[in-house]
Design an enzyme around this catalytic site. Structure first.
Site, PDB file in Angstrom:
ATOM      1  N   GLY A  31      29.775  21.548 -63.109  1.00 48.08           N
ATOM      2  CA  GLY A  31      30.944  20.760 -63.504  1.00 48.08           C
ATOM      3  C   GLY A  31      32.101  21.580 -64.066  1.00 48.08           C
ATOM      4  N   ASN A  32      31.786  22.626 -64.858  1.00 48.07           N
ATOM      5  CA  ASN A  32      32.886  23.353 -65.503  1.00 48.07           C
ATOM      6  C   ASN A  32      33.675  24.221 -64.526  1.00 48.07           C
ATOM      7  OD1 ASN A  32      30.790  25.174 -65.243  1.00 48.07           O
ATOM      8  ND2 ASN A  32      31.341  26.325 -67.076  1.00 48.07           N
ATOM      9  N   LYS A  41      17.850  22.723 -62.554  1.00 42.54           N
ATOM     10  CA  LYS A  41      18.267  24.101 -62.248  1.00 42.54           C
ATOM     11  C   LYS A  41      17.062  25.045 -62.244  1.00 42.54           C
ATOM     12  CE  LYS A  41      22.616  23.323 -64.587  1.00 42.54           C
ATOM     13  NZ  LYS A  41      23.112  22.418 -63.552  1.00 42.54           N
ATOM     14  N   LYS A  98      22.679  18.230 -57.032  1.00 40.84           N
ATOM     15  CA  LYS A  98      23.284  19.376 -56.348  1.00 40.84           C
ATOM     16  C   LYS A  98      22.457  20.654 -56.511  1.00 40.84           C
ATOM     17  CE  LYS A  98      25.630  22.215 -59.530  1.00 40.84           C
ATOM     18  NZ  LYS A  98      24.873  21.831 -60.693  1.00 40.84           N
ATOM     19  N   LYS A 150      19.952   6.678 -61.747  1.00 38.34           N
ATOM     20  CA  LYS A 150      21.229   7.339 -62.010  1.00 38.34           C
ATOM     21  C   LYS A 150      22.375   6.330 -62.098  1.00 38.34           C
ATOM     22  CE  LYS A 150      23.528  11.582 -60.920  1.00 38.34           C
ATOM     23  NZ  LYS A 150      23.408  12.220 -62.207  1.00 38.34           N
TER      24      LYS A 150
END
Ligand code: ADP
Ligand code: MG
Length: 313
Positions: free
Chosen positions: A11-12, A275, A213, A128
């Site tokens: 996101g960042n 992750k 993702k 979600k």
């Protein structure tokens, strides 16, 4: 020797809205072109949380204000729109940075469909939340008319929930491989990919789902036979006892250690856990493969082995 690297942008790297994204992609492009300049082949995947939220909300407002003219926009279409818009900004930022450094290389975004299993257990248990909060009446209408799953979210109103199934394979993989082989910098699997499943014949149907993702990047890295999967996020390293007084930042992590720490609950579901899981799966998928989790601005140092958390056997 240059490596083939799949970079998953968090996101960042993209910001939360239109102006933020325009600025963020400049830094992102610098970090990516640093790696290209060193002779690595780079394939880029990215998240789309804020962007797909914005598109979904805009499309929902359209249906709300002119119901006779518009039906709700399928989530798969919203993901496709987000891939196009993010790809547009990334392509431009990368093009500019490459030209500024005198590198003659094409950049292309592939609208990517990712196959999910319609029998995936996630579909029985959508978790979600997406889009705007609704009143009970609005929620009931969408449940009745469109079969949406809706939850009451901690007293704040009603919200649609969708499943987050595991990615199985990438429909456009051969196009992606051909473009990489032709020397292009490819942006693919944005937002985890457009979730689809096979129906009769060759038809693909969009699924009302969001693919993580990090997991999609793991499949992409395996299917392009990458050497390294780099997950760029908001922390320089992975920690155990994260946020606690005995917090410990990790330089290296083997798959076995990772499984032990996962079992002990060190990684938050929905943020660091996918992750670490994606990194482990990639590191174990073939000999010599490794994954790296670090900050966007540390990507170059991370590849040089100076920082980040490296996950390998
Ligand atoms: P992205 O948009 O890059 O996917 P996320 O917010 O989903 O980012 O995940 C990264 C965040 O995970 C970090 O900013 C950090 O706050 C959080 N996090 C949770 N557990 C850990 C951990 N054990 N070590 C490091 N970061 C962690
Ligand atoms: Mg995330």
């Amino acid at each position: 020797m240059g490596k083939r690297i799949v970079i998953a942008l968090g996101g960042n790297a993209l910001g939360n809205n239109l102006p933020e994204q325009m600025i963020a992609v400049k830094q992102t492009a610098k970090a990516i072109v640093d790696l290209i300049e060193e002779g690595h082949e780079v394939i880029i995947a990215h998240g789309n949380g804020p962007q797909v939220g914005m598109i979904q909300k805009a499309m929902a407002e359209l249906t709300r204000s002119e119901p006779e003219k518009y039906i709700p926009c399928p989530l798969s279409v919203c993901v496709a729109m987000s891939q196009g818009y993010i790809g547009y900004d990334l392509q431009n930022a990368l093009r500019e940075e490459l030209l500024d450094r005198g590198i003659n290389k094409g950049v292309a975004t592939v609208l990517t469909q990712v196959e999910v299993d319609p029998e995936d257990k996630a579909f029985q248990n959508p978790t979600k939340p997406i889009g705007a909060f609704m009143t009970k009446e609005e929620a009931d209408k969408l449940v009745a008319e469109r079969g949406y799953n809706v939850i009451e979210d901690a007293g704040r109103g009603y919200r649609r929930v969708v499943a987050s199934p595991k990615p199985q394979s990438i429909i456009e993989i051969q196009s992606i491989r051909d473009m990489v082989a032709a020397g292009l910098v490819v942006v693919a699997c944005g937002g985890g990919g457009i979730p689809v499943y096979k129906t009769e014949g060759h038809h693909l149907k969009g699924a009302a789902a969001v693919i993580d993702k990090d997991f999609a990047s793991c499949v992409l890295a395996q299917q392009v036979e990458a050497d390294t999967l780099i997950i760029l996020t908001a922390v320089e390293k992975v920690a155990i006892n994260f946020g606690k007084p005995d917090e410990k930042w990790l330089d290296e992590l083997t798959p076995d250690e990772a499984r032990k720490y996962i079992g002990e609950g060190h990684f938050a579901p929905g943020s660091m856990l996918p992750k670490v899981q994606a990194a482990v799966e990639f590191a174990e998928s073939a000999p010599g493969r490794s994954a790296l989790i670090t900050l966007l601005e540390k990507a170059k140092d991370g590849v040089a082995g100076k920082t980040g958390t490296a996950i390998h056997q």
